[in-house]
Scaffold this active site. Sequence first.
Site, PDB file in Angstrom:
ATOM      1  N   GLY A 170       0.838  -1.200   0.000  1.00  0.00           N
ATOM      2  CA  GLY A 170       0.000   0.000   0.000  1.00  0.00           C
ATOM      3  C   GLY A 170       0.862   1.235   0.000  1.00  0.00           C
ATOM      4  O   GLY A 170       2.052   1.162   0.314  1.00  0.00           O
ATOM      5  N   CYS A 200       5.289  -6.110   1.578  1.00  0.00           N
ATOM      6  CA  CYS A 200       5.603  -4.683   1.553  1.00  0.00           C
ATOM      7  C   CYS A 200       4.890  -3.950   2.700  1.00  0.00           C
ATOM      8  O   CYS A 200       5.213  -4.190   3.851  1.00  0.00           O
ATOM      9  CB  CYS A 200       5.254  -4.135   0.172  1.00  0.00           C
ATOM     10  SG  CYS A 200       5.895  -2.514  -0.111  1.00  0.00           S
ATOM     11  N   TYR A 201       3.909  -3.120   2.413  1.00  0.00           N
ATOM     12  CA  TYR A 201       3.187  -2.431   3.502  1.00  0.00           C
ATOM     13  C   TYR A 201       2.617  -3.452   4.484  1.00  0.00           C
ATOM     14  O   TYR A 201       2.666  -3.267   5.704  1.00  0.00           O
ATOM     15  CB  TYR A 201       2.056  -1.579   2.910  1.00  0.00           C
ATOM     16  CG  TYR A 201       1.238  -0.830   3.954  1.00  0.00           C
ATOM     17  CD1 TYR A 201       1.620   0.426   4.390  1.00  0.00           C
ATOM     18  CD2 TYR A 201       0.075  -1.385   4.498  1.00  0.00           C
ATOM     19  CE1 TYR A 201       0.892   1.111   5.340  1.00  0.00           C
ATOM     20  CE2 TYR A 201      -0.668  -0.717   5.451  1.00  0.00           C
ATOM     21  CZ  TYR A 201      -0.256   0.540   5.869  1.00  0.00           C
ATOM     22  OH  TYR A 201      -0.987   1.213   6.811  1.00  0.00           O
ATOM     23  N   HIS A 234       7.856  -7.503  -3.741  1.00  0.00           N
ATOM     24  CA  HIS A 234       6.579  -7.936  -4.332  1.00  0.00           C
ATOM     25  C   HIS A 234       6.726  -9.256  -5.097  1.00  0.00           C
ATOM     26  O   HIS A 234       7.250  -9.260  -6.212  1.00  0.00           O
ATOM     27  CB  HIS A 234       6.063  -6.851  -5.280  1.00  0.00           C
ATOM     28  CG  HIS A 234       5.603  -5.633  -4.555  1.00  0.00           C
ATOM     29  ND1 HIS A 234       4.309  -5.463  -4.130  1.00  0.00           N
ATOM     30  CD2 HIS A 234       6.289  -4.550  -4.136  1.00  0.00           C
ATOM     31  CE1 HIS A 234       4.208  -4.321  -3.490  1.00  0.00           C
ATOM     32  NE2 HIS A 234       5.393  -3.744  -3.479  1.00  0.00           N
ATOM     33  N   GLU A 260       4.386 -10.826  -6.480  1.00  0.00           N
ATOM     34  CA  GLU A 260       3.342 -10.923  -7.507  1.00  0.00           C
ATOM     35  C   GLU A 260       3.765 -10.352  -8.858  1.00  0.00           C
ATOM     36  O   GLU A 260       3.131 -10.635  -9.869  1.00  0.00           O
ATOM     37  CB  GLU A 260       2.048 -10.244  -7.020  1.00  0.00           C
ATOM     38  CG  GLU A 260       2.091  -8.718  -6.864  1.00  0.00           C
ATOM     39  CD  GLU A 260       2.695  -8.239  -5.554  1.00  0.00           C
ATOM     40  OE1 GLU A 260       3.401  -9.028  -4.904  1.00  0.00           O
ATOM     41  OE2 GLU A 260       2.495  -7.072  -5.193  1.00  0.00           O
ATOM     42  N   GLY A 283      -9.424  -0.626 -32.554  1.00  0.00           N
ATOM     43  CA  GLY A 283      -8.521  -1.394 -33.401  1.00  0.00           C
ATOM     44  C   GLY A 283      -7.460  -2.099 -32.579  1.00  0.00           C
ATOM     45  O   GLY A 283      -6.721  -2.922 -33.078  1.00  0.00           O
ATOM     46  N   ASP A 329      -7.555  -4.785 -26.672  1.00  0.00           N
ATOM     47  CA  ASP A 329      -8.588  -4.845 -25.639  1.00  0.00           C
ATOM     48  C   ASP A 329      -9.985  -4.636 -26.210  1.00  0.00           C
ATOM     49  O   ASP A 329     -10.897  -5.427 -25.961  1.00  0.00           O
ATOM     50  CB  ASP A 329      -8.326  -3.785 -24.559  1.00  0.00           C
ATOM     51  CG  ASP A 329      -6.942  -3.914 -23.963  1.00  0.00           C
ATOM     52  OD1 ASP A 329      -6.340  -4.988 -24.126  1.00  0.00           O
ATOM     53  OD2 ASP A 329      -6.473  -2.949 -23.350  1.00  0.00           O
ATOM     54  N   LYS A 333      -3.485  -7.911 -19.561  1.00  0.00           N
ATOM     55  CA  LYS A 333      -3.236  -7.910 -20.998  1.00  0.00           C
ATOM     56  C   LYS A 333      -2.929  -9.297 -21.581  1.00  0.00           C
ATOM     57  O   LYS A 333      -3.491  -9.696 -22.596  1.00  0.00           O
ATOM     58  CB  LYS A 333      -2.050  -6.984 -21.258  1.00  0.00           C
ATOM     59  CG  LYS A 333      -1.892  -6.568 -22.669  1.00  0.00           C
ATOM     60  CD  LYS A 333      -2.972  -5.594 -23.018  1.00  0.00           C
ATOM     61  CE  LYS A 333      -2.643  -4.612 -24.061  1.00  0.00           C
ATOM     62  NZ  LYS A 333      -3.600  -3.500 -24.022  1.00  0.00           N
TER      63      LYS A 333
END
Length: 494
Positions: A51, A78-79, A165, A167, A221, A224, A354
């Site tokens: 955080g 972390c936090y 981190h 992740e 285009g 996503d 993504k």
Amino acid sequence: MIILVDFGGQTAHLIARRVKELGAQVRVVYPEEAYEKAKEEKPDGLIFSGGPDAVFEKDAPTVDKKIFELGIPILGICYGHQLMGYLLKGEVKAGTKKEFGPATLLIGKPSTLLDGIPDRSIVWLSHGDEVSKLPEGFVENAKTSTHNNASISNENKKFYGIQFHPEVVHTEFGEQILENFLKICGLKIKKRIIDKEFIENIIQDIKDSVGRERAICALSGGVDSSVAAALVYKAIGKNLKAIYIDSGLMRKEKTNFAMEVKIVNARKKFLNALKGIIDPEEKRKLIGRVFIQIFEKEAKKTGAKFLVQGTIYPDVIESAGSKHAKVIKSHHNVGGLPGKMKLVLIEPLRNFYKDEVRKIGKILGLPENILNKEPFPGPGFAVRIIGEVTEEKLEILRKADKIITDELKNINLWQAFAVFAGIKTTGVRGDNRAYGETIAIRAIEAQDAMSANFAKLPYALLDKISTRIVNEIPQVNRVVYDITNKPPATMEWE
Ligand code: XMP
């Protein structure tokens, strides 16, 4: 099941994704309700996310200390790691040397959490504070060159804290660490897969929400919006109308669509709206509003009630879609939306990253040239021109951007583009003094939109790009290369 306590970190939901990918269920809760939820739902483990705050500051988000008495394994990241250290009566202070980005983790004393990880490995850091004194019962398992207690544990209680981190993909053995934690929680590892059946369920959900109503979709285009449109098309067929708004802020290229689209020329409208606007957030919100105005007008013509958008997870998180997260930038299709919008949004990709979107698109049979297209922000060149957007600056940027994309087309990158830096500097041209514009090259490598490295391009190639830009664009007399990673910089300059 794992309960993830969200302290507002930019990558908090990435933790959820990684845990889900390993086959566990995740419930995301806010700190203030964490103890009650943990007591009620008895998860196999708890993860405290990172955080933006400092644990010792007034009003910093926190949890009820009784959570440590439930006998549930806890991983603080972390936090979350600092908060555990702080609440269990260790000490946390602002680190003297702040380390952001990559660092080397040096394991001194192995722990169950670090099982199978070499003594030296690369980890990703994004916080200045550190646990300076360990709480009782804890030991230090690893440090980095600037942070002590980068990995700590109390094996008896199954409490673990890490400063970095796991992740993000840049942490070399991040997945292994999360897997180890799930095993500590007694969970079986079973990796999640995106397959046909998974996609059928998404399509069914869309059918159920739209029914027989009509929808329009904002097609750019790009990957996503094309994948979002394809999903909705599978669900409601001809009741979907695709619209491409030509804002004049997009790349000069043949836009390739996977379906029939109506093109609306709105170049003048955008340029007029952007007149005099300098603040990046104002630009983004304004562009979001203009897009919506046009859509509402088009929707009226077709009788559509729904608007399909290709919003993906990082857009939501950076626009502070999670309660304690800070706004980094308002993605035009999230934070830029007006509060009162007449159309109902359908965002089938809101929970995906993504790479997952590409996977869904591939299964849906979308052409490779769309799937592998470089991400391009909705507000386009407007957020790559620092300062006011004008047609003249747009023209310079388009040319510089074209040179960069041409020269780098064979290199596999997340993105490569030009930025109009908005700084004039002195130069010399044909023995005369010149006072011209600066173009910055941004070329980045990444796996998802949350973290990135600048590409280590060969000097000869940078030389060629720089020479071409100054030779082919008379208004430019300086080219610089952006050598910052994300974090701390974002990919786009605004
Ligand atoms: P940042 O600059 O936040 O960018 O590090 C992360 C990724 O997101 C893209 N981006 C956007 N995409 N609407 C979008 O659809 C937006 O408003 C927007 N802003 C940034 C950016 O190009 C990068 O790939």
